[in-house]
Design a protein around this motif. Structure first.
Motif, mmCIF file in Angstrom:
data_model
loop_
_atom_site.group_PDB
_atom_site.id
_atom_site.type_symbol
_atom_site.label_atom_id
_atom_site.label_comp_id
_atom_site.label_asym_id
_atom_site.label_seq_id
_atom_site.Cartn_x
_atom_site.Cartn_y
_atom_site.Cartn_z
ATOM 1 N N ASN A 261 46.225 35.714 38.436
ATOM 2 C CA ASN A 261 44.968 36.409 38.095
ATOM 3 C C ASN A 261 44.682 37.589 39.012
ATOM 4 O OD1 ASN A 261 44.635 34.426 36.167
ATOM 5 N ND2 ASN A 261 43.287 33.188 37.465
ATOM 6 N N PRO A 262 45.619 38.514 39.164
ATOM 7 C CA PRO A 262 45.352 39.667 40.029
ATOM 8 C C PRO A 262 44.368 40.644 39.367
ATOM 9 C CG PRO A 262 47.440 39.962 38.918
ATOM 10 C CD PRO A 262 46.956 38.594 38.529
ATOM 11 N N PHE A 263 43.526 41.244 40.159
ATOM 12 C CA PHE A 263 42.674 42.336 39.670
ATOM 13 C C PHE A 263 42.249 43.193 40.849
ATOM 14 C CE2 PHE A 263 40.032 38.602 40.210
ATOM 15 C CZ PHE A 263 38.905 39.045 40.887
ATOM 16 N N LEU A 264 41.571 44.293 40.558
ATOM 17 C CA LEU A 264 41.188 45.303 41.552
ATOM 18 C C LEU A 264 42.417 45.878 42.242
ATOM 19 C CD1 LEU A 264 37.969 43.810 43.195
ATOM 20 C CD2 LEU A 264 38.121 45.802 41.701
ATOM 21 N N SER A 265 43.477 46.093 41.481
ATOM 22 C CA SER A 265 44.688 46.667 42.057
ATOM 23 C C SER A 265 44.384 48.056 42.612
ATOM 24 C CB SER A 265 45.788 46.750 40.998
ATOM 25 O OG SER A 265 45.374 47.571 39.925
ATOM 26 N N GLY A 266 45.029 48.380 43.713
ATOM 27 C CA GLY A 266 44.808 49.664 44.362
ATOM 28 C C GLY A 266 43.667 49.659 45.352
ATOM 29 N N LYS A 267 42.868 48.579 45.373
ATOM 30 C CA LYS A 267 41.731 48.491 46.294
ATOM 31 C C LYS A 267 42.112 47.637 47.506
ATOM 32 C CE LYS A 267 38.948 50.481 43.242
ATOM 33 N NZ LYS A 267 39.850 50.586 42.106
ATOM 34 N N ARG A 268 41.689 48.086 48.683
ATOM 35 C CA ARG A 268 41.959 47.329 49.913
ATOM 36 C C ARG A 268 40.845 46.298 50.093
ATOM 37 N NH1 ARG A 268 42.915 50.506 55.059
ATOM 38 N NH2 ARG A 268 40.992 51.583 54.487
ATOM 39 N N ILE A 269 41.104 45.068 49.722
ATOM 40 C CA ILE A 269 40.102 44.001 49.710
ATOM 41 C C ILE A 269 40.095 43.301 51.063
ATOM 42 C CG2 ILE A 269 39.300 41.943 48.535
ATOM 43 C CD1 ILE A 269 39.292 44.556 46.871
ATOM 44 N N SER A 270 38.878 43.128 51.615
ATOM 45 C CA SER A 270 38.763 42.517 52.938
ATOM 46 C C SER A 270 38.263 41.083 52.895
ATOM 47 C CB SER A 270 37.831 43.359 53.818
ATOM 48 O OG SER A 270 36.551 43.491 53.205
ATOM 49 N N ASP A 271 37.465 40.695 51.877
ATOM 50 C CA ASP A 271 36.927 39.331 51.852
ATOM 51 C C ASP A 271 36.374 39.029 50.461
ATOM 52 O OD1 ASP A 271 36.252 36.844 52.744
ATOM 53 O OD2 ASP A 271 34.631 37.486 54.084
ATOM 54 N N ILE A 272 36.174 37.745 50.177
ATOM 55 C CA ILE A 272 35.503 37.291 48.966
ATOM 56 C C ILE A 272 34.676 36.059 49.331
ATOM 57 C CG2 ILE A 272 37.551 35.982 48.258
ATOM 58 C CD1 ILE A 272 36.619 36.350 45.346
ATOM 59 N N VAL A 273 33.426 36.007 48.860
ATOM 60 C CA VAL A 273 32.554 34.850 49.097
ATOM 61 C C VAL A 273 31.871 34.506 47.779
ATOM 62 C CG1 VAL A 273 32.149 35.376 51.534
ATOM 63 C CG2 VAL A 273 30.594 36.305 49.796
ATOM 64 N N ILE A 274 31.313 33.322 47.715
ATOM 65 C CA ILE A 274 30.570 32.876 46.535
ATOM 66 C C ILE A 274 29.148 32.506 46.977
ATOM 67 C CG2 ILE A 274 31.361 30.470 46.756
ATOM 68 C CD1 ILE A 274 31.454 30.391 43.663
ATOM 69 N N ASP A 275 28.151 32.978 46.228
ATOM 70 C CA ASP A 275 26.765 32.700 46.615
ATOM 71 C C ASP A 275 26.261 31.435 45.927
ATOM 72 O OD1 ASP A 275 25.876 33.344 44.010
ATOM 73 O OD2 ASP A 275 25.572 35.446 44.527
ATOM 74 N N LYS A 276 24.971 31.119 46.141
ATOM 75 C CA LYS A 276 24.420 29.874 45.612
ATOM 76 C C LYS A 276 24.227 29.886 44.108
ATOM 77 C CE LYS A 276 22.141 28.341 49.841
ATOM 78 N NZ LYS A 276 20.886 27.854 50.470
ATOM 79 N N GLU A 277 24.263 31.082 43.491
ATOM 80 C CA GLU A 277 24.158 31.183 42.032
ATOM 81 C C GLU A 277 25.513 31.065 41.353
ATOM 82 O OE1 GLU A 277 22.316 34.932 41.291
ATOM 83 O OE2 GLU A 277 20.402 34.376 42.192
ATOM 84 N N GLY A 278 26.583 31.010 42.155
ATOM 85 C CA GLY A 278 27.929 30.944 41.591
ATOM 86 C C GLY A 278 28.566 32.303 41.406
ATOM 87 N N ASN A 279 27.912 33.366 41.872
ATOM 88 C CA ASN A 279 28.485 34.707 41.784
ATOM 89 C C ASN A 279 29.504 34.917 42.897
ATOM 90 O OD1 ASN A 279 26.390 35.458 39.784
ATOM 91 N ND2 ASN A 279 25.029 35.395 41.566
#
Length: 958
Positions: A261-279
């Motif tokens: 499930n790759p996405f945001l190709s070409g972007k330098r991604i530093s982190d991913i988190v999930i909030d209390k709403e599930g976003n």
């Protein structure tokens, strides 16, 4: 069937980019953290930033060696800590970042370089390239020291496992495991730098080397597709594990041992988190922040679309083979199969927005061109604009709505129309080069519908909704209040009724050509401007200018469905439902998800954040007791609700004062109240989002009464009032006595005024004049003159017992008096009285008999001794709430009159003295004073020209 077989994981998720242009302080983000309260914190190159879905707040550093924050944590008390690139550790307090002495005393004293720190297990720890410290009562203790190697740093990363209460430290050769601050295990690894993460209570790591290895629970993950990609971080998000790279983000499938499930190709991604709403929130090193509200809301990728000139997707329809066709604003149609695979792109020669799609046999009919399914080029010999909508009737005719008329057209655009029975009365016109057109009405049409059950044609014109029955008769359907129905779309329910979306009147249901139901904002629709509708099982789906809403046929409940879509700012042009999937056609692309997304409600999370009293921040607590001078209140608050993207409002009130709720937008972060009165206040506030309302939050406070309203002071006041009443009463008795004396003097002055009016000299002169007229045999004139004198005496006697008289009656007497005086002179005496004609003089009152004495003086002393033409002018007008009466004569003037009067030894100015005393008495008993101004008039050679008297009397009405 459409959509049911979609391979959702093959498509990119729906993302919203939030960048510097949307209010972010910076597009460079190194770290992210979601606090216990649900607030999102970002570590940027500008400093620590918090975000609640509406407001970005940048917290300043006390010292400014480096603003770049690369690590964020939270202790057990909810205090946020962060570290910058200058090896400084701060904590957030009172909206400011404060240097933490516990950490920084050790760091500065030993000149340490910080790898990572932790405040997660009620104990502070610090990792340097060579040491691992803990702190006991703010005193550092060295737990472990690596074997130092020349020009090499052994320790690279620190992670904490809350489930096992273990710390993990990565070194070049291994991972060290600490429990209760003791080394309990060393896990051997290949020699490389490792970034650690804990997932489901187990340690995972990413090797930053040429190999780019990922190890999860001791098992290596296949990273063949990441050989040339720099791996930045391994991030655990609930049940998901993600790998952040310099070329996008991928999900780690721990069961299959692969990344997918790759996405945001070409972007330098530093982190991913999930909030209390599930976003999900995805940060990048140069492209800001990405908001992913749900993994299930997907973006259908379309080939052949220029991302820089992306068209507006306008309409969608399903063909009989299950394929779906999406039209654009550039005159093309994309065809997809049941699995969402793109098949063909149909491009018309007319590159304008396609307003409808209709299928007939093997043809795709659009407003911009006609195609055969499978052939991307338009049918060349059918070049015509087909209007706003085309449907097929039972005879195979096209029922068409165009910009100038509506009617029937042959389905092959060439042969004759099959005219329905009883429709022969309608005119046949030419359409295009070779087709015929049966014109039902020459009027701009918006859309059409054909009911195959009743053979009735429905045509929505821009002025009314018409239908043509099987007898060919033209009829109009109106609302019960006789308003017109301006239609956007018509659909038929399986019960035979027709549901109609209107432009300004909401939703209408008709049965047997009669309106049986009408839904508007009164039925909780968010807008009456409805553009599209879909019918699915027991639900009517409605697209209006506020988003997506549903109406349940069984329960009659209206529900806002767009609250969970997170599409604020994206225009939905069309949508379609098939089985469990709903797809949205928008100006940004095509998005689809499970239609049950609306079953989950995300209630806004609200909290009070502070209170200000007289512009000074105070300790926040409920049941505040404030002094009466502390009556300027500001209440701060915050709402965390990311899915709405700020599309909510606040409602607030004082419960015990006003039942009405006041509304403010989500941009607000406080409300202010100035000069509140003393009393007990219950401030209530709630958040409104679509048809979702948060629970009411209350803040109680009291503003005490001032000391002069306290009980002890009230007793003193009562005693003081009693004493004051005694003094006032005593003084009032004296004043009453004095006022009585003044009234008696005033009554006496009124009699004196009467006496001046009836003085013997005037009466003698009048009678002399009468006698003279009789002797000269002018009996008629003498009779008239005597009648005037009689009338004047009667009016004077009538006014004698009145303190006030109307202006009208006063000047009636004055006119009689002057006319009688005029008879004593020859024809050289003229007088003129000017009063306002625009007002009713009978409604205004002045003190009785107050003007005449001044007129008498003007005649007797000014004009009597004048040689030549004698003129007297009397003007009256209202200026600034005063009557201004001006008595202007051209007599000899006061100085000469006084010299003449002195020759008469017994002369006394009786009238003048009397009126002066009377005015003085009137002024004593009145709040508004009467003023007298006397002006002597002179020529350029200082010769007297007469006297001008101005009398100012306060305006008073009956």
């Amino acid at each position: 069937m459409l959509f049911y077989a979609f391979t959702l994981s093959a498509q990119e998720p729906f993302l919203r980019k939030i960048s510097f242009l949307e209010g972010m302080p910076s597009d460079v983000i190194y770290d992210m953290y979601v606090s216990k309260k649900g607030l999102l914190y970002l570590g940027t190159d500008k400093g620590l930033v918090s975000y609640d879905g509406v407001h970005f707040i940048l917290y300043p550093f006390d010292e400014n060696l480096s603003n770049s924050v690369n690590s964020i944590q939270e202790d057990e008390n909810g205090v946020i800590y962060c570290k910058n690139f200058s090896n400084q550790i701060y904590f957030l307090s009172n909206d400011r970042l404060n240097l933490d002495k516990t950490f920084n005393d050790l760091i500065s004293k030993r000149e340490l370089s910080v790898v990572e720190f932790s405040v997660l297990n009620k104990q502070k720890v610090l990792l340097t390239p060579n040491e691992f410290y803990t702190f006991n009562k703010n005193k550092p203790a060295l737990l472990f020291e690596s074997k130092r190697q020349i020009d090499k740093n052994d320790f690279f990363h620190l992670a904490y496992n809350s489930l096992k209460n273990e710390y993990y430290i990565s070194s070049l050769q291994s991972i060290l495991v600490f429990k209760k601050y003791s080394l309990i295990k060393e896990i051997e690894t290949e020699q490389n730098q490792k970034i650690l993460e804990t997932h489901h209570g187990k340690v995972c790591f990413v090797s930053k080397s040429d190999i780019n290895a990922i190890n999860v629970f001791g098992k290596n993950i296949n990273t063949n597709n990441l050989k040339t990609t720099n791996l930045n971080r391994l991030s655990s998000c609930g049940s998901e594990l993600w790998i952040c790279t310099n070329d996008g983000i991928l999900e780690v499938n721990t069961n299959k041992g692969i990344v997918e499930n790759p996405f945001l190709s070409g972007k330098r991604i530093s982190d991913i988190v999930i909030d209390k709403e599930g976003n999900h929130w995805i940060s990048s090193l140069d492209n800001g922040l990405f908001f992913m509200p749900s993994l299930k809301l997907k973006n259908l990728s379309i080939k052949g679309v220029d991302e820089q000139k992306k068209p507006n997707f306008s309409r969608v329809r399903i063909a009989k083979n299950g394929h779906f066709f999406v039209a654009t604003s550039t005159g093309c149609v994309f065809e997809f199969d049941e699995n969402g695979k793109q098949l063909l792109k149909y491009q018309s020669e007319n590159k304008t927005e396609i307003e409808f799609i209709t299928f007939h046999n093997d043809m795709i009919i659009t407003s911009a061109g006609v195609f055969k399914i499978g052939n991307p080029n338009p049918i060349s010999d059918i070049r015509m604009y087909l209007g706003k909508e085309v449907v097929i009737d039972r005879y195979g005719n096209f029922v068409m709505a165009s910009s100038t008329y509506a009617g029937l057209l042959a389905s092959d655009f060439k042969t004759k129309i099959i005219i329905p029975e009883n429709f022969e009365k309608y005119e046949i016109k030419k359409f295009g080069l070779s087709a015929n057109f049966l014109c039902l009405r020459e009027r701009r049409a918006r859309t059409v519908f054909y009911d195959k059950n009743t053979n009735i044609y429905y045509v929505a014109y821009n002025d009314d909704l018409y239908y043509y029955d099987k007898n060919g008769d033209e009829n109009i359907i109106k609302l019960p209040n006789d308003d017109e129905i301006i239609v956007s779309e018509m659909l038929q329910h399986n019960d035979g009724s027709i549901w109609i979306a209107t432009t300004q009147k909401g939703i209408v249901q008709i049965k047997n050509q009669k309106v049986v139901k009408h839904l508007t904002i009164k039925n909780k629709l968010s807008s009456n401007n409805c553009r599209r509708i879909e019918i699915d099982d027991e639900t009517l789906w409605i697209l209006n200018d506020k988003g997506i809403e549903t109406y349940n046929f069984k329960t009659s409940e209206v529900k806002n469905a767009s609250a969970n879509l997170c599409m604020k700012g994206i225009t939905i042009n069309d949508f379609i439902i098939k089985n469990d999937t709903i797809a949205f056609i928008t100006n940004e692309g095509i998005f689809y998800t499970n239609k049950n997304f609306l079953d989950v409600n995300y209630v806004p999370q609200f909290e009070f954040t502070g209170i200000w009293i007289n512009r000074k921040k105070a300790a926040f607590k409920n049941d505040l007791a404030l002094d009466y001078t502390q009556n300027n209140i500001q209440i701060d608050f915050r709402t965390i609700h990311y899915k709405s993207l700020g599309d909510y409002t606040y409602e607030y009130r004082f419960k015990n004062i006003d039942n009405k709720w006041n509304t403010i937008t989500s941009d607000a972060s406080n409300v202010k109240f100035s000069s509140l009165k003393s009393g007990n206040y219950v401030f209530q506030i709630r958040v409104k989002y679509g048809d979702i309302t948060s629970e009411i939050k209350e803040l109680h406070f009291e503003i005490k009464k001032p000391f002069w309203l306290q009980w002890w002071f009230i007793i003193l006041e009562i005693l003081g009032v009693v004493f004051l009443v005694y003094l006032v009463n005593k003084r009032a008795v004296l004043r009453t006595k004095r006022r009585q004396e003044v009234k008696e003097q005033l009554a006496l002055s009124q009699l004196t005024a009467l006496r001046s009016q009836m003085n013997p000299h005037f009466m003698f002169n009048v009678l002399n004049s009468v006698q003279g007229l009789i002797y000269s045999n002018q009996k008629s004139k003498a009779s008239e003159y005597l009648g005037k004198f009689s009338d004047l005496m009667r009016k004077i006697l009538e006014a004698s017992d009145k303190k006030e008289i109307t202006v009208e009656k006063e000047f009636e007497m004055l006119d009689m008096y002057i006319s009688l005086e005029k008879s004593r002179f020859d024809t050289d005496f003229e007088y003129k009285i000017n009063l306002p004609t625009s007002i009713d003089l009978s409604q205004y009152v002045i003190p009785s008999m107050i003007i005449q004495p001044f007129v008498e003086n003007a005649i007797k002393h000014g004009l009597m001794h004048k040689i030549g033409l004698k003129e007297l002018k009397i003007n009256g007008e209202i200026i600034n709430e005063y009557w201004q009466f001006v008595i202007d004569d051209n007599g000899v003037g006061r100085a000469k009159a006084e010299k003449i009067n002195k020759s008469f030894k017994n002369h006394k100015s009786f009238a003048t003295n009397a009126i002066g005393s009377r005015i003085s008495l009137i002024n004593k008993v009145s709040s508004s004073k009467i003023e007298i101004m006397v002006e002597d008039k002179f020529s350029n050679t200082n010769e007297p020209l007469g006297t001008k008297i101005t009398i100012l009397i306060p305006v008073k009405t009956l």
